[in-house]
Write a protein that holds these residues in place. Structure first.
Motif, PDB file in Angstrom:
ATOM      1  N   GLU A  90      -9.819   0.114   6.865  1.00  0.00           N
ATOM      2  CA  GLU A  90      -9.313  -0.189   8.206  1.00  0.00           C
ATOM      3  C   GLU A  90      -8.428  -1.427   8.205  1.00  0.00           C
ATOM      4  O   GLU A  90      -7.507  -1.544   9.013  1.00  0.00           O
ATOM      5  CB  GLU A  90     -10.478  -0.376   9.179  1.00  0.00           C
ATOM      6  CG  GLU A  90     -11.199   0.927   9.519  1.00  0.00           C
ATOM      7  CD  GLU A  90     -12.311   0.718  10.533  1.00  0.00           C
ATOM      8  OE1 GLU A  90     -12.437  -0.416  11.048  1.00  0.00           O
ATOM      9  OE2 GLU A  90     -13.051   1.686  10.805  1.00  0.00           O
ATOM     10  N   GLY A 119      -5.540  -0.151   4.760  1.00  0.00           N
ATOM     11  CA  GLY A 119      -5.006   1.187   4.578  1.00  0.00           C
ATOM     12  C   GLY A 119      -5.376   1.759   3.216  1.00  0.00           C
ATOM     13  O   GLY A 119      -6.134   1.162   2.454  1.00  0.00           O
ATOM     14  N   ALA A 156      -7.866   7.395   6.337  1.00  0.00           N
ATOM     15  CA  ALA A 156      -7.161   6.135   6.589  1.00  0.00           C
ATOM     16  C   ALA A 156      -5.660   6.363   6.740  1.00  0.00           C
ATOM     17  O   ALA A 156      -4.981   5.645   7.472  1.00  0.00           O
ATOM     18  CB  ALA A 156      -7.438   5.147   5.462  1.00  0.00           C
ATOM     19  N   GLN A 157      -5.129   7.377   6.057  1.00  0.00           N
ATOM     20  CA  GLN A 157      -3.696   7.664   6.150  1.00  0.00           C
ATOM     21  C   GLN A 157      -3.307   8.201   7.526  1.00  0.00           C
ATOM     22  O   GLN A 157      -2.230   7.898   8.037  1.00  0.00           O
ATOM     23  CB  GLN A 157      -3.300   8.691   5.082  1.00  0.00           C
ATOM     24  CG  GLN A 157      -3.204   8.103   3.692  1.00  0.00           C
ATOM     25  CD  GLN A 157      -2.824   9.168   2.669  1.00  0.00           C
ATOM     26  OE1 GLN A 157      -3.167  10.347   2.798  1.00  0.00           O
ATOM     27  NE2 GLN A 157      -2.107   8.762   1.639  1.00  0.00           N
TER      28      GLN A 157
END
Length: 297
Positions: free
Chosen positions: A258, A261, A293-294
């Motif tokens: 978070e 990335g 995360a992407q």
């Protein structure tokens, strides 16, 4: 003394160039799995090996690693350079390391914020440092020497520790900040080490995480730990790389993603080695979090 070659670039560029691994999940490559990897060609982002296991001219290890390197990105992880040691770096070790890097052109090279030698004696462990001015200068000088010798930047791994020195004048996170600022190296963020050390020293893992120079992270390590009690009956964690990644470490890893990335993430297992499929399943778990995360806005 600051590396004059590295001064030609900004520290941001230096740290970005310390690691060119893809932002995927990788595995530590073990000899037991050489043939499985070559026969199955699994969908793994990269492999990592301990440099010292390959500091010979030839033999089966190099045969298999050469074949695997043709198919996968490679990370070299040093465990015996003793960057924090009071004595000078071993020139023979430096030369063997440089030859290995020249041979395999790895996407990343990393070492530990620790010491493991004293004079002619080598101790098979990664021992903690006192965080003070003399130690800071010595570590930076050693990193500068190493990066000049290799002609490339390195990643420095945060330690797992079981004791602290009364003579320390800097917090561990401040010490790491200073090393990275002065040397231009990047950070290998070992989330398991972070959790182990924080539990052992009764620190807040999230506060410790936020205090690190996260902008310099070039690779992440995840591993398992063993649990015991100290002489006072308090919880004691041992970074033994002999178990699956703990739920608390997975949760902390999500916090890392978070903040920074997707980032190349290694699953480490050095003891009680399971079947390759078991390790691949852990890598898939990390891969799912990386993909999440992407797409997170």
């Amino acid at each position: 003394m600051m590396n004059t070659t590295l001064l030609q670039h900004s520290r941001h560029d230096i740290q970005a160039n310390a690691c060119n691994l893809p932002p995927r999940a990788g595995l530590g490559l073990k000899t037991e799995h050489f043939k499985t990897v070559l026969e199955q060609q699994p969908d793994i982002g990269f492999f990592e090996v301990h440099a010292e296991n390959y500091m010979v001219a030839g033999g089966p290890f190099h045969h298999y690693l050469g074949l695997i390197r043709e198919r996968y990105p490679l990370s070299l992880h040093g465990v015996g350079l003793s960057i924090g040691g009071e004595g000078p770096l071993d020139p023979a070790h430096l030369n063997r390391l440089a030859s290995l890097i020249e041979r395999y052109q790895p996407h990343a090279f990393s070492e530990h914020l620790a010491w493991s030698s004293h004079g002619p004696v080598f101790l098979n462990d990664l021992l903690p440092l006192a965080y003070d001015g003399p130690t800071l200068r010595r570590v930076c000088e050693h990193i500068d020497q190493l990066q000049n010798h290799l002609g490339r930047s390195m990643l420095l791994e945060n330690p797992a520790t079981y004791l602290q020195f009364q003579r320390s004048t800097l917090d561990e996170t401040d010490f790491i900040h200073e090393v990275i600022q002065r040397s231009g190296c990047g950070l290998l963020l070992d989330v398991n080490n972070l959790y182990v050390s924080c539990i052992n020293h009764q620190r807040d893992p999230l506060a410790y995480l936020r205090a690190l120079p996260l902008h310099a992270v070039g690779e992440i390590h995840l591993a398992g730990f063993a649990e015991d009690q100290d002489s006072l009956g308090d919880r004691l964690l041992i970074d033994d790389h002999g178990a699956p990644v703990d739920a608390a470490v997975w949760a902390l890893y999500q916090q890392v993603l978070e903040h920074i990335g997707p980032m190349a993430t290694l699953i480490e297992r050095d003891n009680h080695l399971p079947a390759f499929a078991t390790l691949q399943a852990e890598a898939s778990q990390a891969e799912a979090l990386l993909l999440s995360a992407q797409v997170r806005p």
